[in-house]
Motif scaffolding. Sequence first.
Motif, mmCIF file in Angstrom:
data_model
loop_
_atom_site.group_PDB
_atom_site.id
_atom_site.type_symbol
_atom_site.label_atom_id
_atom_site.label_comp_id
_atom_site.label_asym_id
_atom_site.label_seq_id
_atom_site.Cartn_x
_atom_site.Cartn_y
_atom_site.Cartn_z
ATOM 1 N N PRO A 86 4.023 9.651 -3.237
ATOM 2 C CA PRO A 86 3.165 8.524 -2.862
ATOM 3 C C PRO A 86 1.907 8.473 -3.724
ATOM 4 C CG PRO A 86 2.994 10.286 -1.234
ATOM 5 C CD PRO A 86 4.068 10.691 -2.196
ATOM 6 N N ARG A 87 1.426 7.254 -3.940
ATOM 7 C CA ARG A 87 0.175 7.013 -4.659
ATOM 8 C C ARG A 87 -0.852 6.434 -3.702
ATOM 9 N NH1 ARG A 87 4.520 8.214 -8.211
ATOM 10 N NH2 ARG A 87 3.785 8.190 -10.377
ATOM 11 N N VAL A 88 -2.101 6.868 -3.861
ATOM 12 C CA VAL A 88 -3.199 6.377 -3.036
ATOM 13 C C VAL A 88 -4.228 5.731 -3.954
ATOM 14 C CG1 VAL A 88 -5.037 7.028 -1.433
ATOM 15 C CG2 VAL A 88 -2.840 8.222 -1.341
ATOM 16 N N GLU A 89 -4.625 4.505 -3.628
ATOM 17 C CA GLU A 89 -5.694 3.840 -4.368
ATOM 18 C C GLU A 89 -7.038 4.449 -3.968
ATOM 19 O OE1 GLU A 89 -5.502 1.484 -6.715
ATOM 20 O OE2 GLU A 89 -3.288 1.512 -6.646
ATOM 21 N N LEU A 90 -7.820 4.859 -4.955
ATOM 22 C CA LEU A 90 -9.128 5.431 -4.679
ATOM 23 C C LEU A 90 -10.136 4.325 -4.408
ATOM 24 C CD1 LEU A 90 -9.136 8.160 -7.481
ATOM 25 C CD2 LEU A 90 -8.639 8.475 -5.054
ATOM 26 N N PRO A 91 -11.148 4.586 -3.586
ATOM 27 C CA PRO A 91 -12.134 3.550 -3.236
ATOM 28 C C PRO A 91 -12.846 2.993 -4.469
ATOM 29 C CG PRO A 91 -12.347 5.447 -1.768
ATOM 30 C CD PRO A 91 -11.390 5.846 -2.852
ATOM 31 N N GLY A 92 -13.186 1.716 -4.400
ATOM 32 C CA GLY A 92 -13.958 1.091 -5.462
ATOM 33 C C GLY A 92 -13.201 0.874 -6.749
ATOM 34 N N GLY A 93 -11.865 0.913 -6.683
ATOM 35 C CA GLY A 93 -11.088 0.726 -7.899
ATOM 36 C C GLY A 93 -11.231 1.855 -8.896
ATOM 37 N N ALA A 94 -11.562 3.062 -8.408
ATOM 38 C CA ALA A 94 -11.792 4.194 -9.311
ATOM 39 C C ALA A 94 -10.518 4.667 -9.997
ATOM 40 C CB ALA A 94 -12.426 5.355 -8.546
ATOM 41 N N GLY A 95 -9.371 4.451 -9.373
ATOM 42 C CA GLY A 95 -8.104 4.918 -9.941
ATOM 43 C C GLY A 95 -7.115 5.212 -8.833
ATOM 44 N N THR A 96 -6.209 6.147 -9.096
ATOM 45 C CA THR A 96 -5.172 6.487 -8.118
ATOM 46 C C THR A 96 -5.028 7.999 -8.006
ATOM 47 O OG1 THR A 96 -3.429 6.406 -9.800
ATOM 48 C CG2 THR A 96 -3.844 4.379 -8.553
ATOM 49 N N ALA A 97 -4.521 8.434 -6.848
ATOM 50 C CA ALA A 97 -4.163 9.838 -6.628
ATOM 51 C C ALA A 97 -2.675 9.902 -6.334
ATOM 52 C CB ALA A 97 -4.957 10.423 -5.466
ATOM 53 N N ARG A 98 -1.955 10.715 -7.076
ATOM 54 C CA ARG A 98 -0.534 10.954 -6.813
ATOM 55 C C ARG A 98 -0.449 12.233 -5.992
ATOM 56 N NH1 ARG A 98 4.469 12.616 -10.704
ATOM 57 N NH2 ARG A 98 3.022 14.272 -11.291
ATOM 58 N N VAL A 99 0.150 12.153 -4.814
ATOM 59 C CA VAL A 99 0.150 13.275 -3.871
ATOM 60 C C VAL A 99 1.471 14.023 -4.015
ATOM 61 C CG1 VAL A 99 -0.253 13.976 -1.498
ATOM 62 C CG2 VAL A 99 -1.261 11.851 -2.345
ATOM 63 N N ILE A 100 1.432 15.184 -4.675
ATOM 64 C CA ILE A 100 2.628 15.997 -4.891
ATOM 65 C C ILE A 100 2.900 16.876 -3.675
ATOM 66 C CG2 ILE A 100 3.631 17.842 -6.310
ATOM 67 C CD1 ILE A 100 2.044 16.651 -8.682
ATOM 68 N N ALA A 101 1.865 17.544 -3.190
ATOM 69 C CA ALA A 101 2.006 18.431 -2.027
ATOM 70 C C ALA A 101 0.751 18.347 -1.189
ATOM 71 C CB ALA A 101 2.254 19.866 -2.464
ATOM 72 N N GLY A 102 0.903 18.659 0.108
ATOM 73 C CA GLY A 102 -0.236 18.639 1.010
ATOM 74 C C GLY A 102 -0.581 17.236 1.453
ATOM 75 N N GLN A 103 -1.851 17.034 1.753
ATOM 76 C CA GLN A 103 -2.290 15.764 2.327
ATOM 77 C C GLN A 103 -3.542 15.268 1.627
ATOM 78 O OE1 GLN A 103 -1.313 15.359 6.224
ATOM 79 N NE2 GLN A 103 -2.593 13.590 6.697
ATOM 80 N N PHE A 104 -3.521 13.998 1.234
ATOM 81 C CA PHE A 104 -4.683 13.334 0.643
ATOM 82 C C PHE A 104 -5.062 12.199 1.588
ATOM 83 C CE2 PHE A 104 -7.046 10.502 -2.063
ATOM 84 C CZ PHE A 104 -7.731 11.330 -2.940
ATOM 85 N N GLY A 105 -6.128 12.387 2.358
ATOM 86 C CA GLY A 105 -6.448 11.415 3.394
ATOM 87 C C GLY A 105 -5.334 11.389 4.426
ATOM 88 N N ASP A 106 -4.764 10.199 4.636
ATOM 89 C CA ASP A 106 -3.667 10.056 5.600
ATOM 90 C C ASP A 106 -2.292 10.148 4.936
ATOM 91 O OD1 ASP A 106 -5.467 9.628 7.700
ATOM 92 O OD2 ASP A 106 -5.581 7.475 7.272
ATOM 93 N N THR A 107 -2.265 10.414 3.645
ATOM 94 C CA THR A 107 -0.999 10.391 2.897
ATOM 95 C C THR A 107 -0.524 11.799 2.607
ATOM 96 O OG1 THR A 107 -1.626 8.289 1.877
ATOM 97 C CG2 THR A 107 0.130 9.549 0.803
ATOM 98 N N ARG A 108 0.752 12.057 2.905
ATOM 99 C CA ARG A 108 1.334 13.391 2.734
ATOM 100 C C ARG A 108 2.289 13.411 1.560
ATOM 101 N NH1 ARG A 108 0.294 17.542 5.137
ATOM 102 N NH2 ARG A 108 1.586 19.398 5.004
#
Length: 285
Positions: free
Chosen positions: A148-170
Amino acid sequence: MKKIQRIIRDVQQHWVGDGFPVRSLFSYGGGNDFDPFLLLDYAGPHEFAAGEAKRGVSEHPHRGFETVTILYQGELEHRDSSGSHGTLGPGDVQWMTAASGIVHEEFHSRQFAESGGTLEMVQLWVNLRSGDKASPPKYQDLRDSEFPRVELPGGAGTARVIAGQFGDTRGVASTFSPINVWDLQLNAGASCTVNVPVGHTTVLIAQAGRVSVNETAMNAVELALFERDGDAIAIESQTISRLLILTGEPLGEPVVGQGPFVMNSREEIHAAIRDYQSGKMGHLS
């Protein structure tokens, strides 16, 4: 805010086999500051000419930990004594749990060797608790499209979540202990604050571009290790940049290693060597 404990820069490159020009940004021989992480090799970016040679690392064993291979450019082939095999392309991840013992090989794919091109990858070693080191080997073949990819606030970029949890995304990778593995792609001129768990070992690797991390400048293939207190990292990106962030709950156990074996005691290392030499970890046919 997590404070930076130290920055690792200007690491010399060396070859692993004849296919992987790596910079070892840390390894288990330097103490337990990176617990539960044992080693991180950054390979490339390196341009390989087209050819017929089979480049890589031939049959070798592992016991007591996991290897995580994240491929950014190029193509690799893997084969191991559990019967698992696969080909990794850009963005794919191979999460191999050696645990009680496995034998494997890693080579450039035939297609990549024949066509040539740029290879860029990270190989991370993740330690296992003493009670998990006897687990059966396991292999996770993870495709870029699964993450899954998460959009970072303010159009800063994206986070690709390989393992664990980024915010609400696992992420999709399964782990034995609490671990986060995130790829961040940042736009030029972007700024963001990344929340990370209090008490975790936290590592940030600048892979490409130029960034400021907690107001400290970092360039490509440099690493920041943070203190375990604090719960956030402030990042500003001067250029289009790519970062890898790792966090993990420390295991707090003795680390005794020798080459491809990482256990809790010297006696266990001797047992691992005997088991490999006697064929108990299997062989490739």
